[in-house]
Motif scaffolding. Structure first.
Motif, PDB file in Angstrom:
ATOM      1  N   PHE A   1       0.818  -1.211   0.000  1.00 24.06           N
ATOM      2  CA  PHE A   1       0.000   0.000   0.000  1.00 24.06           C
ATOM      3  C   PHE A   1       0.850   1.259   0.000  1.00 24.06           C
ATOM      4  N   TRP A   2       1.803   1.336   0.916  1.00 27.79           N
ATOM      5  CA  TRP A   2       2.602   2.557   1.026  1.00 27.79           C
ATOM      6  C   TRP A   2       3.525   2.741  -0.181  1.00 27.79           C
ATOM      7  N   LEU A   3       4.012   1.649  -0.729  1.00 32.51           N
ATOM      8  CA  LEU A   3       4.830   1.761  -1.934  1.00 32.51           C
ATOM      9  C   LEU A   3       4.011   2.321  -3.093  1.00 32.51           C
ATOM     10  N   ALA A   4       2.773   1.848  -3.244  1.00 30.71           N
ATOM     11  CA  ALA A   4       1.906   2.361  -4.298  1.00 30.71           C
ATOM     12  C   ALA A   4       1.577   3.832  -4.083  1.00 30.71           C
ATOM     13  N   VAL A   5       1.388   4.227  -2.801  1.00 31.54           N
ATOM     14  CA  VAL A   5       1.103   5.633  -2.495  1.00 31.54           C
ATOM     15  C   VAL A   5       2.304   6.513  -2.840  1.00 31.54           C
ATOM     16  N   VAL A   6       3.498   6.056  -2.501  1.00 31.85           N
ATOM     17  CA  VAL A   6       4.709   6.839  -2.788  1.00 31.85           C
ATOM     18  C   VAL A   6       4.914   6.991  -4.297  1.00 31.85           C
ATOM     19  N   VAL A   7       4.746   5.898  -5.052  1.00 35.71           N
ATOM     20  CA  VAL A   7       4.913   5.958  -6.515  1.00 35.71           C
ATOM     21  C   VAL A   7       3.875   6.888  -7.130  1.00 35.71           C
ATOM     22  N   ALA A   8       2.628   6.807  -6.684  1.00 34.79           N
ATOM     23  CA  ALA A   8       1.583   7.687  -7.204  1.00 34.79           C
ATOM     24  C   ALA A   8       1.877   9.143  -6.874  1.00 34.79           C
ATOM     25  N   ALA A   9       2.355   9.405  -5.644  1.00 35.94           N
ATOM     26  CA  ALA A   9       2.678  10.780  -5.264  1.00 35.94           C
ATOM     27  C   ALA A   9       3.836  11.332  -6.094  1.00 35.94           C
ATOM     28  N   LEU A  10       4.823  10.510  -6.378  1.00 35.46           N
ATOM     29  CA  LEU A  10       5.937  10.944  -7.225  1.00 35.46           C
ATOM     30  C   LEU A  10       5.467  11.257  -8.638  1.00 35.46           C
ATOM     31  N   ASN A  11       4.584  10.428  -9.176  1.00 37.35           N
ATOM     32  CA  ASN A  11       4.043  10.689 -10.510  1.00 37.35           C
ATOM     33  C   ASN A  11       3.256  12.000 -10.545  1.00 37.35           C
ATOM     34  N   ILE A  12       2.455  12.232  -9.518  1.00 38.29           N
ATOM     35  CA  ILE A  12       1.681  13.477  -9.454  1.00 38.29           C
ATOM     36  C   ILE A  12       2.610  14.676  -9.368  1.00 38.29           C
ATOM     37  N   ALA A  13       3.626  14.585  -8.502  1.00 40.80           N
ATOM     38  CA  ALA A  13       4.562  15.703  -8.351  1.00 40.80           C
ATOM     39  C   ALA A  13       5.331  15.965  -9.645  1.00 40.80           C
ATOM     40  N   ALA A  14       5.786  14.888 -10.309  1.00 42.59           N
ATOM     41  CA  ALA A  14       6.505  15.060 -11.575  1.00 42.59           C
ATOM     42  C   ALA A  14       5.600  15.644 -12.645  1.00 42.59           C
ATOM     43  N   GLY A  15       4.343  15.202 -12.693  1.00 45.66           N
ATOM     44  CA  GLY A  15       3.410  15.760 -13.669  1.00 45.66           C
ATOM     45  C   GLY A  15       3.171  17.245 -13.450  1.00 45.66           C
ATOM     46  N   VAL A  16       3.027  17.659 -12.199  1.00 46.78           N
ATOM     47  CA  VAL A  16       2.818  19.087 -11.905  1.00 46.78           C
ATOM     48  C   VAL A  16       4.037  19.904 -12.313  1.00 46.78           C
ATOM     49  N   VAL A  17       5.237  19.390 -12.022  1.00 52.21           N
ATOM     50  CA  VAL A  17       6.464  20.114 -12.389  1.00 52.21           C
ATOM     51  C   VAL A  17       6.589  20.248 -13.902  1.00 52.21           C
ATOM     52  N   VAL A  18       6.316  19.161 -14.637  1.00 58.36           N
ATOM     53  CA  VAL A  18       6.438  19.204 -16.102  1.00 58.36           C
ATOM     54  C   VAL A  18       5.409  20.158 -16.701  1.00 58.36           C
ATOM     55  N   ILE A  19       4.188  20.169 -16.183  1.00 58.83           N
ATOM     56  CA  ILE A  19       3.152  21.055 -16.713  1.00 58.83           C
ATOM     57  C   ILE A  19       3.477  22.514 -16.419  1.00 58.83           C
ATOM     58  N   ARG A  20       3.996  22.803 -15.252  1.00 58.89           N
ATOM     59  CA  ARG A  20       4.295  24.184 -14.881  1.00 58.89           C
ATOM     60  C   ARG A  20       5.589  24.691 -15.505  1.00 58.89           C
ATOM     61  N   HIS A  21       6.540  23.818 -15.772  1.00 59.18           N
ATOM     62  CA  HIS A  21       7.827  24.226 -16.336  1.00 59.18           C
ATOM     63  C   HIS A  21       8.167  23.326 -17.531  1.00 59.18           C
ATOM     64  N   PRO A  22       7.457  23.453 -18.639  1.00 65.47           N
ATOM     65  CA  PRO A  22       7.726  22.564 -19.778  1.00 65.47           C
ATOM     66  C   PRO A  22       9.082  22.804 -20.425  1.00 65.47           C
ATOM     67  N   GLU A  23       9.565  24.081 -20.445  1.00 65.49           N
ATOM     68  CA  GLU A  23      10.856  24.349 -21.083  1.00 65.49           C
ATOM     69  C   GLU A  23      11.997  23.719 -20.296  1.00 65.49           C
ATOM     70  N   GLY A  24      11.989  23.914 -18.981  1.00 67.80           N
ATOM     71  CA  GLY A  24      13.038  23.315 -18.153  1.00 67.80           C
ATOM     72  C   GLY A  24      12.985  21.797 -18.182  1.00 67.80           C
ATOM     73  N   SER A  25      11.782  21.239 -18.206  1.00 67.95           N
ATOM     74  CA  SER A  25      11.647  19.785 -18.284  1.00 67.95           C
ATOM     75  C   SER A  25      12.167  19.258 -19.617  1.00 67.95           C
ATOM     76  N   ALA A  26      11.930  20.032 -20.694  1.00 69.24           N
ATOM     77  CA  ALA A  26      12.452  19.630 -22.000  1.00 69.24           C
ATOM     78  C   ALA A  26      13.973  19.632 -22.011  1.00 69.24           C
ATOM     79  N   GLU A  27      14.576  20.614 -21.363  1.00 70.86           N
ATOM     80  CA  GLU A  27      16.040  20.642 -21.288  1.00 70.86           C
ATOM     81  C   GLU A  27      16.578  19.435 -20.522  1.00 70.86           C
ATOM     82  N   ALA A  28      15.927  19.103 -19.404  1.00 70.71           N
ATOM     83  CA  ALA A  28      16.387  17.950 -18.617  1.00 70.71           C
ATOM     84  C   ALA A  28      16.221  16.645 -19.388  1.00 70.71           C
ATOM     85  N   LEU A  29      15.089  16.465 -20.032  1.00 65.08           N
ATOM     86  CA  LEU A  29      14.863  15.233 -20.789  1.00 65.08           C
ATOM     87  C   LEU A  29      15.779  15.141 -22.013  1.00 65.08           C
ATOM     88  N   THR A  30      16.065  16.279 -22.635  1.00 63.32           N
ATOM     89  CA  THR A  30      16.984  16.264 -23.769  1.00 63.32           C
ATOM     90  C   THR A  30      18.387  15.882 -23.330  1.00 63.32           C
TER      91      THR A  30
END
Length: 218
Positions: A71-100
């Motif tokens: 349960f807690w592992l699934a909660v942590v993975v879901a929370a990380l996905n949510i946090a990463a999604g929010v960061v990518v949506i709010r900062h698409p240019e910086g995320s593109a630089e990191a992924l590139t």
């Protein structure tokens, strides 16, 4: 209307929709190749929303099965996905630089390992592995040498090429599938199972095989 005819029409409609979707993807891929900056921004926003929605779905599923062992592992993975999604949506240019940068390092290390491995092992696929390693190494050097400016078009270029080739594949499946259904529905037509020039089994063209003729007595 008979059952087979109705089913064949449904199949034709489904294959036709696949072909239409393929055309849309091809058009989107061509537009992305022309406007790579827009394609990069679009791909990052799509990636961010996918992470966010995946995290929300994973969190809901974890809460529904909270009596499980992970349960807690699934909660942590879901929370990380949510946090990463929010960061990518709010900062698409910086995320593109990191992924590139990450993609360039992957190309560089992968190409180097393939190149060295092909020279050391020299297996049956030596030439193909050598070419793959060389192309990956050069691609990683080019992207990394032009970073962070390359982040404006690299991801968009890859995203547009993926749309283009996926669209061409769907068009081929849709057109080919409609052709197969048409051949099955009309076996006597051109290219059908029993088209012109085909004889039924047991009707040859030799002596004694014409209409009204009988084989000679033994």
């Amino acid at each position: 209307m008979s059952g087979p005819t109705r089913e064949s029409r449904k199949l034709k409609r489904s294959f036709g929709l696949l072909a239409v979707l393929g055309v849309i993807l091809v058009i989107a891929g061509i537009i992305g190749l022309v406007y790579t900056g827009l394609a990069t921004l679009t791909s990052m926003l799509l990636f961010g929303w996918l992470l966010l929605l995946g995290g929300v779905v994973g969190l809901v599923h974890a809460v529904q099965s909270r009596g499980g062992d992970y349960f807690w592992l699934a909660v942590v993975v879901a929370a990380l996905n949510i946090a990463a999604g929010v960061v990518v949506i709010r900062h698409p240019e910086g995320s593109a630089e990191a992924l590139t940068l990450f993609a360039a390092l992957l190309f560089l290390t992968g190409g180097l390992f393939r190149l060295v491995g092909s020279l050391v092992v020299r297996g049956p696929q030596f030439g193909w592995t050598l070419v793959q390693g060389t192309v990956g190494l050069l691609l990683g050097i080019l992207v990394l040498g032009n970073w962070p400016e390359s982040s404006r078009y690299v991801l968009g270029l890859f995203f547009s090429l993926a749309l283009l080739f996926d669209g061409l594949g769907l068009i081929a499946i849709g057109v080919g599938g409609r052709g197969v259904v048409r051949m099955v529905d009309d076996p006597g037509g051109p290219g059908g199972l029993s088209g012109p020039g085909r004889r039924a089994p047991g009707t040859g063209s030799g002596p004694g095989s014409g209409p009204g003729e009988h084989p000679p007595p033994v």
